[in-house]
Design an enzyme around this catalytic site. Sequence first.
Site, short mmCIF file in Angstrom:
data_model
loop_
_atom_site.label_atom_id
_atom_site.label_comp_id
_atom_site.label_asym_id
_atom_site.label_seq_id
_atom_site.Cartn_x
_atom_site.Cartn_y
_atom_site.Cartn_z
N SER A 24 5.34 -6.71 -2.08
CA SER A 24 5.01 -6.76 -0.65
C SER A 24 5.46 -8.11 -0.10
O SER A 24 5.17 -9.15 -0.71
CB SER A 24 3.50 -6.60 -0.49
OG SER A 24 3.12 -6.82 0.84
N ASN B 270 -5.39 -9.05 -8.16
CA ASN B 270 -5.50 -9.75 -6.88
C ASN B 270 -6.75 -10.62 -6.78
O ASN B 270 -6.74 -11.66 -6.13
CB ASN B 270 -5.48 -8.75 -5.72
CG ASN B 270 -6.34 -7.54 -5.97
OD1 ASN B 270 -6.12 -6.81 -6.93
ND2 ASN B 270 -7.34 -7.34 -5.14
N CYS C 9 -13.21 -4.65 2.48
CA CYS C 9 -12.62 -3.43 3.02
C CYS C 9 -11.98 -3.75 4.37
O CYS C 9 -12.00 -4.89 4.82
CB CYS C 9 -13.67 -2.34 3.14
SG CYS C 9 -14.93 -2.71 4.34
N GLN D 25 0.81 -9.12 -6.45
CA GLN D 25 0.22 -10.45 -6.60
C GLN D 25 1.03 -11.34 -7.53
O GLN D 25 1.03 -12.56 -7.39
CB GLN D 25 -1.21 -10.34 -7.14
CG GLN D 25 -2.23 -9.92 -6.12
CD GLN D 25 -2.47 -10.95 -5.04
OE1 GLN D 25 -2.31 -12.16 -5.23
NE2 GLN D 25 -2.86 -10.49 -3.87
N THR E 105 0.83 -1.21 0.00
CA THR E 105 0.00 0.00 0.00
C THR E 105 0.86 1.25 0.00
O THR E 105 0.64 2.18 -0.78
CB THR E 105 -0.95 -0.02 1.21
OG1 THR E 105 -1.77 -1.19 1.12
CG2 THR E 105 -1.83 1.22 1.25
N1 PLP Z 1 -1.56 -4.50 -4.36
C1 PLP Z 1 -2.12 -5.71 -4.54
C2 PLP Z 1 -2.33 -6.21 -5.93
C3 PLP Z 1 -2.49 -6.49 -3.44
O1 PLP Z 1 -3.04 -7.67 -3.63
C4 PLP Z 1 -2.26 -5.98 -2.13
C5 PLP Z 1 -2.70 -6.73 -0.95
O2 PLP Z 1 -3.74 -7.36 -0.96
C6 PLP Z 1 -1.67 -4.71 -2.00
C7 PLP Z 1 -1.33 -4.00 -3.14
C8 PLP Z 1 -1.40 -4.10 -0.66
O3 PLP Z 1 -0.28 -4.70 -0.07
P1 PLP Z 1 -0.04 -4.59 1.51
O4 PLP Z 1 -1.00 -5.54 2.15
O5 PLP Z 1 1.39 -5.02 1.68
O6 PLP Z 1 -0.25 -3.19 1.90
#
Ligand code: PLP
Length: 388
Positions: free
Chosen positions: A206, A156, A332, A186, A74
């Site tokens: 991540s 995702n 959410c 992902q 994020t």
């Molecule tokens: N982007 C994608 C495609 C994700 O699947 C996720 C998590 O579900 C994130 C970003 C966010 O990652 P984080 O949980 O490390 O903040």
Amino acid sequence: MSESLTYLDYAATAPLRPEVAEAMAAVLAEPLGNPTGSHPAAQRARRLLEEARDDVADALGRPPADIVFTSGGTESANLAVLGPLEAARLAGREETVVLSSAVEHPAVREACRAAAAFGADARELPVDHAGVLDLDALVRALSSRITLVAVMTANNETGVLQPVREVAEAVHQRAPHAVVFTDAVQAAPFVDLRDACAGADLVSVSAHKVGGPVGTGALAVGSAVHLAARQHGGGQERERRSGTQDVVGAVGLAAALAATAAERDGATAVAERRDRLAAGLLDALPEAQRTVPAGVDVLPGHLHLCIAGVEREELLVSLGAHGLCVSGGSSCASGALEPSPVLAAMGVPADLAGGAIRFSLGARTSDEDIERALHIVPDAVAALRVRA
Ligand code: PLP
């Protein structure tokens, strides 16, 4: 993972790999200073941090100087979207336009919306019924006014792969001021990002999606990208992300990415298990259908189904009660299931999307896990029908 649980929710978070836990424990076993310090404990921290940076850079096919450690996917997405827009604004560019696919993760979608609140023009690009970006629409939207284009490497919810290389090529040809960001969070468990994301200027990962710790991630920032920091302070990470670095987390991310790369040959076995699960469920549940049409490139661990006439929240509770951990794909922070913008963008009717369910497998998913899921899901759906 508990013996009594069948875990098919790797896309939400993957269990911590034992070798990653060991690598992190070894770091914590001896004094660890602040990497900016000069005494031996600080030097040790700096050495470990830079070794982790080298390894993450290697996994992404980038020079180590590109890697910015963050608190996860994020934060990486927010920095990737808002950093270049802020830099453009500071450089006096009055008009900033950000394009993103209509199926981005909320981390990207909401960052683009926030950019709009700061005066940028944020536009979404359509996808086809499989959820794949409409490249013609992208090309039509490109111009010298575009600042940033965000297209994820893999979705995702559905696992659908996007043509990131083609996107980067088109953008760099037609939009001279634009940078390309791809959220590879992902894709990282299964895709060689050195190849799939080649051409993208910004790439995010991540740790917890690849069997590393939650709360750690990275953003690769190409040397040509003008990026304004979102977080101000001591100027760590070459002024791109202030704050004392999480050395243990960085070591965990590097170890998890290395372990992931080492088992990439196992992707075929994961896809076979996923396909066995799909065939068994579609056979047992005539009212279920695969959300992504056959022939579309999807991550090997993802299986997205829509089960007509089923309320997914009820089904997930029932599956959980039987020890099966899966997800609805889009939720959410409160855990409540929301109507999925991804499925809406693909044109999936709302009543069908209400029965959407995502199974996501990892390298450690076993044949027994699949057998148990094949046993649990049809019974749970039948029980819900009887109650209804
Ligand atoms: N982007 C994608 C495609 C994700 O699947 C996720 C998590 O579900 C994130 C970003 C966010 O990652 P984080 O949980 O490390 O903040």
